[in-house]
Write a protein that holds these residues in place. Sequence first.
Motif, PDB file in Angstrom:
ATOM      1  N   ALA B 226       0.840  -1.194   0.000  1.00  0.00           N
ATOM      2  CA  ALA B 226       0.000   0.000   0.000  1.00  0.00           C
ATOM      3  C   ALA B 226       0.874   1.243   0.000  1.00  0.00           C
ATOM      4  N   GLY B 227       0.354   2.295  -0.605  1.00  0.00           N
ATOM      5  CA  GLY B 227       1.035   3.581  -0.587  1.00  0.00           C
ATOM      6  C   GLY B 227       0.041   4.663  -0.216  1.00  0.00           C
ATOM      7  N   ARG B 228       0.498   5.675   0.511  1.00  0.00           N
ATOM      8  CA  ARG B 228      -0.424   6.735   0.921  1.00  0.00           C
ATOM      9  C   ARG B 228       0.255   8.096   0.874  1.00  0.00           C
ATOM     10  N   PHE B 229      -0.558   9.120   0.828  1.00  0.00           N
ATOM     11  CA  PHE B 229      -0.078  10.468   0.616  1.00  0.00           C
ATOM     12  C   PHE B 229      -1.018  11.415   1.341  1.00  0.00           C
ATOM     13  N   ASN B 230      -0.433  12.340   2.096  1.00  0.00           N
ATOM     14  CA  ASN B 230      -1.223  13.230   2.929  1.00  0.00           C
ATOM     15  C   ASN B 230      -0.701  14.656   2.773  1.00  0.00           C
ATOM     16  N   VAL B 231      -1.569  15.589   2.440  1.00  0.00           N
ATOM     17  CA  VAL B 231      -1.153  16.988   2.325  1.00  0.00           C
ATOM     18  C   VAL B 231      -2.009  17.831   3.255  1.00  0.00           C
ATOM     19  N   PHE B 232      -1.349  18.660   4.034  1.00  0.00           N
ATOM     20  CA  PHE B 232      -2.067  19.598   4.899  1.00  0.00           C
ATOM     21  C   PHE B 232      -1.646  20.982   4.461  1.00  0.00           C
ATOM     22  N   SER B 233      -2.594  21.743   3.961  1.00  0.00           N
ATOM     23  CA  SER B 233      -2.249  23.077   3.507  1.00  0.00           C
ATOM     24  C   SER B 233      -3.288  24.048   4.038  1.00  0.00           C
ATOM     25  N   GLY B 234      -3.006  24.600   5.207  1.00  0.00           N
ATOM     26  CA  GLY B 234      -3.932  25.547   5.812  1.00  0.00           C
ATOM     27  C   GLY B 234      -5.283  24.921   6.057  1.00  0.00           C
ATOM     28  N   LYS B 235      -6.268  25.412   5.332  1.00  0.00           N
ATOM     29  CA  LYS B 235      -7.633  24.944   5.573  1.00  0.00           C
ATOM     30  C   LYS B 235      -7.946  23.643   4.846  1.00  0.00           C
ATOM     31  N   ILE B 236      -7.049  23.256   3.948  1.00  0.00           N
ATOM     32  CA  ILE B 236      -7.338  22.079   3.124  1.00  0.00           C
ATOM     33  C   ILE B 236      -6.480  20.884   3.530  1.00  0.00           C
ATOM     34  N   ASN B 237      -7.135  19.735   3.651  1.00  0.00           N
ATOM     35  CA  ASN B 237      -6.443  18.470   3.938  1.00  0.00           C
ATOM     36  C   ASN B 237      -6.737  17.513   2.801  1.00  0.00           C
ATOM     37  N   PHE B 238      -5.715  16.794   2.348  1.00  0.00           N
ATOM     38  CA  PHE B 238      -5.977  15.756   1.351  1.00  0.00           C
ATOM     39  C   PHE B 238      -5.367  14.452   1.825  1.00  0.00           C
ATOM     40  N   TYR B 239      -6.087  13.365   1.646  1.00  0.00           N
ATOM     41  CA  TYR B 239      -5.558  12.055   1.984  1.00  0.00           C
ATOM     42  C   TYR B 239      -5.881  11.077   0.869  1.00  0.00           C
ATOM     43  N   GLY B 240      -4.895  10.295   0.466  1.00  0.00           N
ATOM     44  CA  GLY B 240      -5.142   9.277  -0.549  1.00  0.00           C
ATOM     45  C   GLY B 240      -4.357   8.031  -0.222  1.00  0.00           C
ATOM     46  N   GLU B 241      -4.975   6.876  -0.396  1.00  0.00           N
ATOM     47  CA  GLU B 241      -4.281   5.624  -0.124  1.00  0.00           C
ATOM     48  C   GLU B 241      -4.721   4.566  -1.130  1.00  0.00           C
ATOM     49  N   TYR B 242      -3.744   3.772  -1.581  1.00  0.00           N
ATOM     50  CA  TYR B 242      -4.030   2.693  -2.523  1.00  0.00           C
ATOM     51  C   TYR B 242      -3.428   1.417  -1.978  1.00  0.00           C
ATOM     52  N   VAL B 243      -4.173   0.327  -2.057  1.00  0.00           N
ATOM     53  CA  VAL B 243      -3.655  -0.956  -1.591  1.00  0.00           C
ATOM     54  C   VAL B 243      -3.896  -2.009  -2.673  1.00  0.00           C
ATOM     55  N   TYR B 244      -2.898  -2.878  -2.832  1.00  0.00           N
ATOM     56  CA  TYR B 244      -2.974  -3.945  -3.845  1.00  0.00           C
ATOM     57  C   TYR B 244      -2.618  -5.271  -3.183  1.00  0.00           C
ATOM     58  N   LYS B 245      -3.338  -6.311  -3.556  1.00  0.00           N
ATOM     59  CA  LYS B 245      -3.077  -7.629  -2.982  1.00  0.00           C
ATOM     60  C   LYS B 245      -3.018  -8.652  -4.114  1.00  0.00           C
ATOM     61  N   ILE B 246      -2.089  -9.591  -4.048  1.00  0.00           N
ATOM     62  CA  ILE B 246      -2.035 -10.612  -5.104  1.00  0.00           C
ATOM     63  C   ILE B 246      -3.201 -11.582  -4.914  1.00  0.00           C
ATOM     64  N   ASN B 247      -3.319 -12.516  -5.849  1.00  0.00           N
ATOM     65  CA  ASN B 247      -4.466 -13.434  -5.780  1.00  0.00           C
ATOM     66  C   ASN B 247      -4.484 -14.188  -4.454  1.00  0.00           C
TER      67      ASN B 247
END
Lengths: 176, 553
Positions: B226-247
Amino acid sequence: MIKNKNNILTIIVVLLFSISGYSQDSTNKELPSVNIKTMDGKVFNTSLIYNDGKPIILSFWATWCKPCIKELTTIAELYSDWQKETGVKIILVSVDDSRTTYNVKPFVEGNDWSYEVFLDANSDFKRAMNVNLIPHTFVLNGKGQIVWQHTSFTEGAEIELINIIRKIIKGEPIDK
Amino acid sequence: MKNKSAILFFLITGFITNVSAQNISNNLNKGEIHGSFQADCQYYFKDTAIGASVVPEYFLMNNFENFIYTNSKFSAGFRFESYQNALKGFDTRNKGIGIPYRFASYKTENVEITVGNFYEQFGSGMILRAYEDWGLGFDNSIYGIRVKSELIKGITLKGLAGNQRLYFAKGEGIVRGADGEFSLNDIFKRLSEKKTRLIFGGSFVSKYQENNDPIYYFPENVAACAGRFNVFSGKINFYGEYVYKINDPSAVNNLIYKDGNAVHSSISYSQKGLGILISAKRVDNMDFRSERSATGNDLLINYLPALTKQHIYSLASMYPYATQPTGEMGFYAQVIYTVKKNTWLGGNYGTIVNVNYSIANSIDKEKVNDTTQLNEKGTLGYKSGFFEIGNEKYFEDFNVEITHKFSKKIKTILFFANLVYNKDVIEGHSGDGTVYANTFALDLSYKLDEKNNLRMELQHLYTEQDKGNWVMGLLEYTISPKWFFAVSDGWNYGNSDSKKQTHYYMGSFGFVKNATRIAINYGRQREGIICIGGVCRNVPSMNGITMSITSNF
């Protein structure tokens, strides 16, 4: 119920308790050291919670907990008066998990609260503080030691809370 | 073997700490033992009107005692649990007495080592989350070793290995995982003063379970990242995460060999008096457990929370959503706005408006080829385009909540929810179809004086499906801060079967002193689902007395 092999660890833990139990200082509790996060993602260690020698109200809550919101809304109206009178600081610990943790900041701001808020998304701090139910409120004295606590909220309980803070300021004993 | 090394490690750390504690008198005073306990007991009555039966034991109890010892950098603890026998609605594998949770931990400024049971979460938990919820009877703690470190400021690394708790036993599969989180503003000095904060994270989790199946060739090691990314910029917050699993063919996905993935992202805007949150997620074959045959709430490695509001009012919470880990697309939006006081709408104390919308749909699933059935055992199962929304609606919820304080004495909350609930999919059976429900609630609080408060709830649920209309009333009287009393009645007056137009009456009272709370209630409990986060538990209909005691020390 448990296999013998696993029991060994348990026995050791229990033994250690009995050996070390005598050393307990039961007067005041220190805050445990657990990493939680600020609302903008910074890691914060709970042992650093401090208010410049003045008391602290530490409250465990969640955005889905109705009595918690009732308590925090009630106190929000009184907070600036309380601060002026006693210098008390209110610190909120949200135990919202990843279902609602991203909602905490918009929720706190949207409700126009001016509390300091931390995130405890997997309840590590909640467990270390032995909190079973929320809302659960702790009062810390000027040294950062836990001197009083209360679980649940009913209308009017905020008066008991500020009276405890007043006693701390005056150095009076608190009825436990 | 792994257990032995864990115990050895424990012995060494325990020994060192204890010896130093005995030698340095200052440390003696630092040792503290704290804990908590809770007991939930139920006594059952037979009640044919609601189909509630008695149990052979008459009386059932769930109970735990938690002990944590801390001395400077060292801590250790255990939880004693007893189910004699487990309350109705809880898994009966929670049976008898045991100590299924025990740990020892040593923590310096930069490193923390834990052996025994521990709870952990990587990122938002989509790849790994071990946690407990007493009210649900849920605990998937990992029994093994965990190391956490922050040797370089801004870089947090975690590694763990162990088996998961399965009631009083352990799962067969081994879970191994590593996670790194990089806070760029803390790592690079020139970014430390910047207002915009960036955090990256990555995780790797793998489970191992032996394959002895005579028919199928199952992967013994199943990896996920899994990979994730978080940005905090004053009034704005962004969060994104992706996860991958094999069969990972399993009982839940009907033994298909398709790989899995999930993505979750949210953006929020917050300023004084206004908060906006928008989230979206997609889950595709992402049920992840440490044993192939596990179902229900057993041995879950990851956590896929429902992206819907958790309702407070009992009639609105009658139809709760739970994530469909085999495939769903969800969207969530929420606006919280405080109308300033001393305005026409705000009145003397301000008005809080909370508007929320959420929807969950199926994902599009196409056959892998003409000769293979959709989701056929032992095949790749299905194909699914990332942005293809399926045509089956699982859940939809539009709700508004308005909180207004009229005076120092009177507070009100007005609530409305419009729900669409695909009962067949969410509850995993067929023939019930989809429920369309509208719920209203009025919550009125009246302060008699400083300590005495009266609160009333009136709720109505309107639906033509399922059990039809419901009305509910509640009256609560509290004497702050110690006493509370409440009576309520939920009446299923709209049930098409007139014999089932039952009253679910309930009386309760309780006492709280500091951290101790005792609550007793008597009455009927309706059959339904209780969901907390992404996990749900079925509650059977019941008539009886429930007593709950909780405290800490």
